[in-house]
Write an enzyme that holds these catalytic residues in place. Structure first.
Site, PDB file in Angstrom:
ATOM      1  N   TYR A 141       3.493  26.566 -42.794  1.00 34.63           N
ATOM      2  CA  TYR A 141       2.128  26.082 -43.029  1.00 34.63           C
ATOM      3  C   TYR A 141       1.296  27.162 -43.729  1.00 34.63           C
ATOM      4  O   TYR A 141       0.706  26.927 -44.793  1.00 34.63           O
ATOM      5  CB  TYR A 141       1.495  25.680 -41.690  1.00 34.63           C
ATOM      6  CG  TYR A 141       0.008  25.490 -41.769  1.00 34.63           C
ATOM      7  CD1 TYR A 141      -0.542  24.532 -42.625  1.00 34.63           C
ATOM      8  CD2 TYR A 141      -0.858  26.269 -40.998  1.00 34.63           C
ATOM      9  CE1 TYR A 141      -1.918  24.368 -42.709  1.00 34.63           C
ATOM     10  CE2 TYR A 141      -2.230  26.098 -41.073  1.00 34.63           C
ATOM     11  CZ  TYR A 141      -2.754  25.155 -41.935  1.00 34.63           C
ATOM     12  OH  TYR A 141      -4.109  24.999 -42.024  1.00 34.63           O
ATOM     13  N   LYS A 145      -0.268  27.353 -47.750  1.00 31.70           N
ATOM     14  CA  LYS A 145      -1.685  27.576 -48.092  1.00 31.70           C
ATOM     15  C   LYS A 145      -1.848  28.815 -48.965  1.00 31.70           C
ATOM     16  O   LYS A 145      -2.667  28.847 -49.884  1.00 31.70           O
ATOM     17  CB  LYS A 145      -2.509  27.717 -46.808  1.00 31.70           C
ATOM     18  CG  LYS A 145      -2.628  26.416 -46.014  1.00 31.70           C
ATOM     19  CD  LYS A 145      -3.604  25.469 -46.684  1.00 31.70           C
ATOM     20  CE  LYS A 145      -3.782  24.195 -45.890  1.00 31.70           C
ATOM     21  NZ  LYS A 145      -4.825  23.319 -46.421  1.00 31.70           N
TER      22      LYS A 145
END
Ligand code: UDP
Length: 329
Positions: A141, A145
């Site tokens: 995750y 980003k």
């Protein structure tokens, strides 16, 4: 003035930002695929159910609305899931976002606000963590980003796209008027799970790891009220409209609470004991994450109004008591 396009405007943080935008008389169009979001959380009449991975449907939205700026919340955001399904995370968070950037380029839209995360840093070398801290994500995750932040910096250099990337620490709480709240399916976040346990919907709250190198052995996080978070988005957008160059800001309160401390404060708010179970560590969780938010306070004059964890938990509790089954009620 045209529209502000809010992707993921049916989600937890996006919906709160939409509310703040509308309060300030912006015209807002929400785009969401409703995989995680809730139709009832969308407060603007302009709502398009579209998946960012579908370029043709996305283009229709850009054709239909006169868009001045994009706020991009639509993403997958669960650390544990990202370690099980990396493809899904890179596909949604990178490809979906790239489609958006390409259409912005095509339609000559220059302003972009990005939902980034403290997970870009990984295990901190110093706390509070400043924006220029080394970036070594410990999960997919955070990696997705960080990669997107890098893509943004190239779109800035090549196409003069002006963006603000906001690295959230732990968003918490709910709209103070009780209109919006947090409703993830499945719920994975600490505070809503603790409160659901208080409501009797769960037997106990499992503490993920009690052997961390912290004073009480549980992970420490920096919680920020979702309304303070929303306010920062508006300040960032308006700064871009006023000519600010692209920037990256942390958003937290510079104060850490351990999992046990969060549970203790929640017990105070709900007025009852909450059963716990001590469990194993969760894959990809750093021990301590605390933000330095000096930069956004200095540059955008952001000032949190609800930095007391008890207020955050109380607002979440008020919403949950009224909506024990979230938006499905
Ligand atoms: N946590 C926990 N039990 C849970 C959910 C979370 O002990 O059922 C811990 C988790 O390990 C982390 C903190 O609570 O240290 C906050 O986790 P959350 O999922 O809310 O946010 P994250 O830090 O992953 O963004």
């Amino acid at each position: 003035m045209g529209f502000i396009l809010v992707t993921g405007g049916a989600g937890y943080i996006g919906s709160h930002v939409v509310k703040e935008l509308l309060r300030r008389n912006y015209k807002v169009v929400v785009l969401d695929n409703l995989h995680k979001g809730h139709k009832k959380a969308v407060l603007t009449p302009y709502f398009e159910i579209v998946d960012l991975k579908k370029m043709d449907s996305l283009r229709e939205v850009f054709e239909k609305y006169d868009i001045d700026a994009v706020m991009h919340f639509a993403a997958l955001s669960t650390v544990a899931e990202s370690m099980k399904e990396p493809f899904k995370y890179y596909e949604n968070n990178i490809l979906g976002g790239l489609n958006l950037l390409e259409l912005m380029r095509e339609y000559n839209i220059k302003y972009f606000i990005f939902s980034s995360t403290a997970a870009v840093y990984g295990e901190p070398q110093v706390v509070p963590i400043p924006e220029d801290h080394p970036k070594n994500p410990t999960n997919v995750y955070g990696s997705s980003k960080l990669m997107f932040e890098e893509i943004l910096s190239w779109y800035d250099e090549i196409y003069k796209l002006r963006y603000v990337s906001l690295r959230y620490f732990n968003a918490a709480g709910a709209d103070l008027e009780g209109e919006l709240g947090e409703d993830h399916r499945p719920e994975t976040h600490l505070i809503p799970i603790v409160l659901k346990t208080a409501l009797g919907q769960r037997e106990y709250i499992e503490i993920y790891g009690t052997d961390y190198p912290t004073p009480d052995g549980t992970c420490i996080r920096d919680y920020i009220h979702v309304v303070d978070l929303a306010e920062a988005h508006i300040l960032a957008l308006e700064a871009l409209f006023d000519g600010m160059r692209s920037e990256v800001f942390n958003l937290g309160n510079e104060r850490g609470y351990s999992v046990r401390e969060v549970i203790n404060i929640a017990e105070k708010v709900v007025g009852q004991k909450i059963p716990i179970k001590e469990g194993q560590r969760r894959l990809g969780d750093p021990a301590i994450l605390i933000a330095s938010s000096n930069k956004i306070k200095k540059v955008l004059k952001w000032q949190p109004k609800f930095n007391d964890l008890e207020i955050m938990i109380s607002s979440a509790w008020n919403w949950m008591k009224k909506h024990p089954f979230g938006y499905s009620e």
